[in-house]
Design a protein around this motif. Structure first.
Motif, short mmCIF file in Angstrom:
data_model
loop_
_atom_site.label_atom_id
_atom_site.label_comp_id
_atom_site.label_asym_id
_atom_site.label_seq_id
_atom_site.Cartn_x
_atom_site.Cartn_y
_atom_site.Cartn_z
N THR A 9 0.85 -1.20 0.00
CA THR A 9 0.00 0.00 0.00
C THR A 9 0.88 1.24 0.00
O THR A 9 1.76 1.38 0.86
CB THR A 9 -0.91 0.01 1.24
OG1 THR A 9 -1.66 -1.21 1.28
CG2 THR A 9 -1.86 1.19 1.21
N ASP A 10 0.66 2.14 -0.96
CA ASP A 10 1.51 3.32 -1.05
C ASP A 10 1.08 4.39 -0.05
O ASP A 10 0.17 4.19 0.76
CB ASP A 10 1.53 3.87 -2.48
CG ASP A 10 0.19 4.49 -2.90
OD1 ASP A 10 -0.71 4.62 -2.05
OD2 ASP A 10 0.06 4.87 -4.09
N ARG A 11 1.72 5.55 -0.12
CA ARG A 11 1.50 6.62 0.86
C ARG A 11 0.07 7.18 0.83
O ARG A 11 -0.39 7.78 1.80
CB ARG A 11 2.50 7.75 0.63
CG ARG A 11 2.41 8.43 -0.72
CD ARG A 11 3.44 9.54 -0.87
NE ARG A 11 4.77 9.02 -0.92
CZ ARG A 11 5.41 8.71 -2.06
NH1 ARG A 11 4.79 8.86 -3.23
NH2 ARG A 11 6.64 8.25 -2.03
N ASN A 12 -0.62 6.97 -0.29
CA ASN A 12 -2.00 7.46 -0.43
C ASN A 12 -3.05 6.39 -0.13
O ASN A 12 -4.24 6.62 -0.30
CB ASN A 12 -2.22 8.00 -1.85
CG ASN A 12 -1.29 9.16 -2.15
OD1 ASN A 12 -1.14 10.08 -1.34
ND2 ASN A 12 -0.67 9.12 -3.33
N TYR A 152 10.22 5.16 -6.23
CA TYR A 152 9.05 5.52 -5.43
C TYR A 152 9.36 6.71 -4.51
O TYR A 152 8.57 7.64 -4.42
CB TYR A 152 8.61 4.31 -4.61
CG TYR A 152 7.49 4.58 -3.64
CD1 TYR A 152 6.22 4.95 -4.09
CD2 TYR A 152 7.69 4.46 -2.27
CE1 TYR A 152 5.19 5.20 -3.19
CE2 TYR A 152 6.66 4.70 -1.37
CZ TYR A 152 5.41 5.07 -1.83
OH TYR A 152 4.40 5.32 -0.94
N TRP A 153 10.50 6.67 -3.84
CA TRP A 153 10.91 7.78 -2.98
C TRP A 153 11.84 8.70 -3.76
O TRP A 153 12.85 8.26 -4.31
CB TRP A 153 11.61 7.27 -1.72
CG TRP A 153 10.67 6.62 -0.75
CD1 TRP A 153 9.69 7.22 -0.02
CD2 TRP A 153 10.62 5.22 -0.40
NE1 TRP A 153 9.04 6.30 0.76
CE2 TRP A 153 9.59 5.06 0.55
CE3 TRP A 153 11.34 4.10 -0.79
CZ2 TRP A 153 9.26 3.83 1.12
CZ3 TRP A 153 11.03 2.87 -0.23
CH2 TRP A 153 10.00 2.74 0.70
N GLU A 162 8.19 9.28 5.22
CA GLU A 162 7.12 8.27 5.08
C GLU A 162 7.31 7.14 6.09
O GLU A 162 6.34 6.65 6.68
CB GLU A 162 7.11 7.71 3.66
CG GLU A 162 5.99 6.71 3.42
CD GLU A 162 5.82 6.37 1.95
OE1 GLU A 162 5.46 5.23 1.65
OE2 GLU A 162 6.04 7.25 1.10
N ASN A 166 3.98 8.20 8.07
CA ASN A 166 2.82 7.73 7.31
C ASN A 166 2.35 6.36 7.81
O ASN A 166 3.07 5.37 7.71
CB ASN A 166 3.17 7.65 5.82
CG ASN A 166 1.95 7.52 4.95
OD1 ASN A 166 1.07 6.70 5.20
ND2 ASN A 166 1.89 8.32 3.90
N LYS A 168 -0.45 4.87 6.70
CA LYS A 168 -1.14 4.16 5.62
C LYS A 168 -0.19 3.24 4.86
O LYS A 168 -0.52 2.12 4.50
CB LYS A 168 -1.76 5.14 4.63
CG LYS A 168 -2.86 6.02 5.20
CD LYS A 168 -3.34 6.99 4.11
CE LYS A 168 -4.39 7.96 4.65
NZ LYS A 168 -4.79 8.94 3.60
N SER A 169 0.99 3.75 4.59
CA SER A 169 1.93 3.06 3.71
C SER A 169 2.50 1.78 4.35
O SER A 169 2.85 1.76 5.53
CB SER A 169 3.08 3.99 3.34
OG SER A 169 4.05 3.30 2.58
N THR A 170 2.59 0.73 3.53
CA THR A 170 3.24 -0.51 3.96
C THR A 170 4.47 -0.81 3.11
O THR A 170 5.04 -1.90 3.19
CB THR A 170 2.26 -1.70 3.88
OG1 THR A 170 1.85 -1.87 2.51
CG2 THR A 170 1.05 -1.48 4.76
N VAL A 171 4.86 0.16 2.28
CA VAL A 171 5.99 -0.06 1.37
C VAL A 171 7.27 -0.28 2.15
O VAL A 171 8.04 -1.22 1.87
CB VAL A 171 6.15 1.12 0.39
CG1 VAL A 171 7.27 0.83 -0.60
CG2 VAL A 171 4.86 1.41 -0.35
#
Length: 265
Positions: A9-12, A152-153, A162, A166, A168-171
């Protein structure tokens, strides 16, 4: 072999497909820049460089001259046993091969134990901190979106933001797990290349990583406790300050002046 392509899951909050690519020369150079920045910052913040930390370790008994000597002996014994193993193989003496392989495994285990004791403390040096930052910076630069093949970053700063802020993110969590799997694969490859691996049931039998890690941590805790106790003995306990009784003399100045006045009258 670990799959370098993964979903996270990305930052959004969107599910996306990513890939952890191999580092290029440019990425390696970027990692080196981050190393130098982190090293300088660590020194400013009072983190000891490795050589200074080595002195402190020896002063407090965390790493001694005996440890240094034993580590060198282990390396020397392994080299000699490997020669014996080659000679036994040339003679076709299987029993001797197994014996040499077992002895090599024991010496290698002790070598790694001593090495980890030394390096676990060095991780807290300015070089250790900078090396960790470099590793993260390279990993971040190698993480790309599969659909666009773009990183990505944008930079190490955005990665840290992040990672720390963050929810939300699971990256980050996913790529760290993947990186660990890749490193573990590389480690197993090295173990299988050891000459004694042929005569042991598994390469892990020679290393017993988990047991070594537990023994290293126990040793470090014991040495730290001894260092603390030694410091306590060196520093004498402060005595409670006792107030001295001050005996004030009675004022005689008035009497002297009075007697002088009587004499002149």
């Amino acid at each position: 072999m670990a799959e370098r392509i993964f979903r996270a899951t990305d930052r959004n909050g969107n599910a996306c497909e990513f890939e952890l690519i191999s580092p290029t020369v440019g990425i390696e150079n970027e990692g080196e820049r981050q190393y130098r920045i982190a090293y300088s910052k660590s020194l400013v913040e009072g983190v000891f460089p490795r050589e200074k930390l080595r002195e402190v370790m020896r002063e407090h008994g965390m790493w001694t001259e005996d440890d240094e000597g034993e580590l060198k002996k282990c390396v020397g014994k392994i080299a000699l046993l490997q020669i014996d193993l080659k000679n036994a193989e040339a003679e076709g003496n299987t029993d001797r091969c197994v014996e040499c392989a077992t002895l090599i495994g024991e010496q290698r285990r002790r070598m790694w134990e001593l090495f980890l004791i030394q390096q676990t403390v060095y991780m807290n040096s300015a070089e250790g901190v900078a090396e960790m930052v470099k590793t993260e910076a390279v990993m971040a630069a190698c993480t790309v979106l599969k659909s666009t093949n773009k990183r990505y970053w944008e930079d190490y700063t955005s990665y840290v933001r992040e990672r720390d802020l963050n929810t939300k993110s699971t990256v980050y969590a996913t790529v760290v797990t993947l990186q660990a799997e890749l490193l573990d694969e590389a480690r197993r490859g090295l173990l299988s290349d050891y000459p004694e691996a042929t005569y042991l049931k598994t390469p892990e039998e020679a290393m017993l990583d988990r047991e070594i890690e537990e023994e290293v941590l126990k040793t470090l805790h014991d040495r730290a406790d001894k260092a603390i106790e030694a410091d306590k003995k060196k520093t004498p306990a402060r005595k409670k300050a006792t107030k001295k009784k001050v005996t004030r003399k009675k004022a005689t100045r008035g009497k002297k002046l009075e007697s002088k006045t009587d004499q002149t009258s």
